[in-house]
Design a protein around this motif. Structure first.
Motif, PDB file in Angstrom:
ATOM      1  N   ARG A  10     -55.847  68.434-105.231  1.00  0.00           N
ATOM      2  CA  ARG A  10     -55.950  68.379-103.758  1.00  0.00           C
ATOM      3  C   ARG A  10     -55.719  66.963-103.239  1.00  0.00           C
ATOM      4  O   ARG A  10     -55.049  66.770-102.226  1.00  0.00           O
ATOM      5  N   ARG A  11     -56.228  65.992-103.970  1.00  0.00           N
ATOM      6  CA  ARG A  11     -56.027  64.591-103.544  1.00  0.00           C
ATOM      7  C   ARG A  11     -54.548  64.212-103.613  1.00  0.00           C
ATOM      8  O   ARG A  11     -54.016  63.567-102.734  1.00  0.00           O
ATOM      9  N   TYR A  12     -53.903  64.624-104.696  1.00  0.00           N
ATOM     10  CA  TYR A  12     -52.465  64.337-104.827  1.00  0.00           C
ATOM     11  C   TYR A  12     -51.699  65.058-103.708  1.00  0.00           C
ATOM     12  O   TYR A  12     -50.818  64.478-103.064  1.00  0.00           O
ATOM     13  N   ALA A  13     -52.066  66.314-103.459  1.00  0.00           N
ATOM     14  CA  ALA A  13     -51.396  67.093-102.407  1.00  0.00           C
ATOM     15  C   ALA A  13     -51.523  66.382-101.062  1.00  0.00           C
ATOM     16  O   ALA A  13     -50.548  66.260-100.309  1.00  0.00           O
ATOM     17  N   ALA A  14     -52.718  65.887-100.768  1.00  0.00           N
ATOM     18  CA  ALA A  14     -52.930  65.226 -99.471  1.00  0.00           C
ATOM     19  C   ALA A  14     -52.045  63.995 -99.359  1.00  0.00           C
ATOM     20  O   ALA A  14     -51.461  63.716 -98.308  1.00  0.00           O
ATOM     21  N   HIS A  15     -51.897  63.270-100.480  1.00  0.00           N
ATOM     22  CA  HIS A  15     -51.060  62.070-100.461  1.00  0.00           C
ATOM     23  C   HIS A  15     -49.593  62.429-100.198  1.00  0.00           C
ATOM     24  O   HIS A  15     -48.920  61.799 -99.379  1.00  0.00           O
ATOM     25  N   VAL A  16     -49.110  63.459-100.877  1.00  0.00           N
ATOM     26  CA  VAL A  16     -47.701  63.864-100.700  1.00  0.00           C
ATOM     27  C   VAL A  16     -47.477  64.347 -99.262  1.00  0.00           C
ATOM     28  O   VAL A  16     -46.484  63.987 -98.620  1.00  0.00           O
ATOM     29  N   LEU A  17     -48.391  65.145 -98.761  1.00  0.00           N
ATOM     30  CA  LEU A  17     -48.201  65.716 -97.429  1.00  0.00           C
ATOM     31  C   LEU A  17     -48.339  64.655 -96.323  1.00  0.00           C
ATOM     32  O   LEU A  17     -47.865  64.851 -95.213  1.00  0.00           O
ATOM     33  N   ASP A  18     -48.926  63.542 -96.654  1.00  0.00           N
ATOM     34  CA  ASP A  18     -49.039  62.411 -95.726  1.00  0.00           C
ATOM     35  C   ASP A  18     -47.798  61.523 -95.734  1.00  0.00           C
ATOM     36  O   ASP A  18     -47.682  60.613 -94.925  1.00  0.00           O
ATOM     37  N   ASP A  19     -46.926  61.759 -96.690  1.00  0.00           N
ATOM     38  CA  ASP A  19     -45.760  60.892 -96.856  1.00  0.00           C
ATOM     39  C   ASP A  19     -44.825  61.026 -95.637  1.00  0.00           C
ATOM     40  O   ASP A  19     -44.475  62.148 -95.250  1.00  0.00           O
ATOM     41  N   PRO A  20     -44.403  59.923 -95.031  1.00  0.00           N
ATOM     42  CA  PRO A  20     -43.568  60.022 -93.821  1.00  0.00           C
ATOM     43  C   PRO A  20     -42.220  60.714 -94.065  1.00  0.00           C
ATOM     44  O   PRO A  20     -41.697  61.378 -93.174  1.00  0.00           O
ATOM     45  N   HIS A  21     -41.665  60.567 -95.281  1.00  0.00           N
ATOM     46  CA  HIS A  21     -40.382  61.223 -95.553  1.00  0.00           C
ATOM     47  C   HIS A  21     -40.562  62.745 -95.670  1.00  0.00           C
ATOM     48  O   HIS A  21     -39.718  63.509 -95.205  1.00  0.00           O
ATOM     49  N   VAL A  22     -41.657  63.146 -96.295  1.00  0.00           N
ATOM     50  CA  VAL A  22     -41.949  64.589 -96.382  1.00  0.00           C
ATOM     51  C   VAL A  22     -42.143  65.136 -94.961  1.00  0.00           C
ATOM     52  O   VAL A  22     -41.607  66.198 -94.604  1.00  0.00           O
TER      53      VAL A  22
END
Ligand SMILES: N[C@@H](CCC(=O)N[C@@H](CS)C(=O)NCC(=O)O)C(=O)O
Length: 222
Positions: free
Chosen positions: A189-201
């Motif tokens: 979940r922590r990794y997911a939150a980081h990816v989903l916060d990514d400006p390019h994503v």
């Protein structure tokens, strides 16, 4: 020797084309300027034009002058050449680990892919997972957890401080998890939150939303 001139990445719909997202996101993260050429999937235009770019008749394709590179993983490898190895982890053991999980993603997870097809801008869908797809989700979570437990000290990405090909290869599955509400343990979940916060994503998701709202592209495959 590499190709010459501007880089052009031929992609499908941002809402639907999970394979296109991988090299697109990697190129963004590597800071490589490129032009985007979008061929909407399942259209007469796609059928007419794809042959110009790819003998395999699939997106993504990277054009670099006369050089055409097709298949998402092959494009990621070529991008790695352009950035002199910076797209994979610097350490050989970490690199071998990253390559293993990328190969696993590239060749597997068919049940998960077909049950939870990518719909980048859509959330709140409820689609039950058959047992094979459920084990795919568990395997993805185990992969992320193993990486995070090993490399968390270095930074927030799968292999620590730097975004690498593995993060790009697993980004589409992350969007599927978001759309269908996968239940994940705390590390994933922590990794997911980081990816989903990514400006390019976020930019890709925004593009997917625009295709639907502004261009009237379908939200899912017919
Ligand atoms: N293994 C290829 C798969 C590419 C692929 O299947 N692309 C789909 C879109 S996500 C496609 O071009 N479909 C068009 C068609 O089948 O006509 C890759 O990694 O690039």
């Amino acid at each position: 020797m590499t190709g010459h001139g501007p880089l052009v990445l031929v992609i499908g719909d941002k809402q639907l084309s999970s394979w296109s997202l991988r090299p697109w996101l990697l190129m963004r993260h590597m800071g490589l300027p490129f032009e985007e050429l979008r061929l909407p999937l399942d259209t007469p235009r796609f059928a007419r034009e794809i042959e110009r770019y790819s003998p395999a008749r699939r997106v993504p394709v990277l054009l670099h002058g006369d050089l055409h590179v097709w298949d998402s993983l092959a494009i990621c490898e070529y991008v790695n050449e352009l950035v002199r190895g910076a797209a994979w982890p610097a350490d050989a053991a970490a690199r071998a680990h990253a390559r293993s999980i990328c190969a696993e993603m590239h060749a597997g997870f068919a049940a998960l892919r077909s049950t939870w097809s990518m719909r980048a801008a859509t959330v709140g869908l409820e689609v039950d997972l058959p047992p094979a797809a459920r084990s795919d989700v568990e395997r993805v979570e185990a992969i992320w957890t193993a990486c995070r437990e090993r490399y968390e000290g270095g930074g927030p990405w799968l292999f620590g401080a730097r975004f690498c090909v593995a993060d790009a290869m697993y980004a589409p599955v992350m969007l599927r998890f978001r759309t269908y509400g996968a239940e994940l343990g705390p590390v994933a979940r922590r990794y997911a939150a980081h990816v989903l916060d990514d400006p390019h994503v976020a930019d890709w998701i925004r593009g997917a939303g625009q295709e639907i709202a502004v261009e009237g592209r379908p939200e899912s495959h017919a």
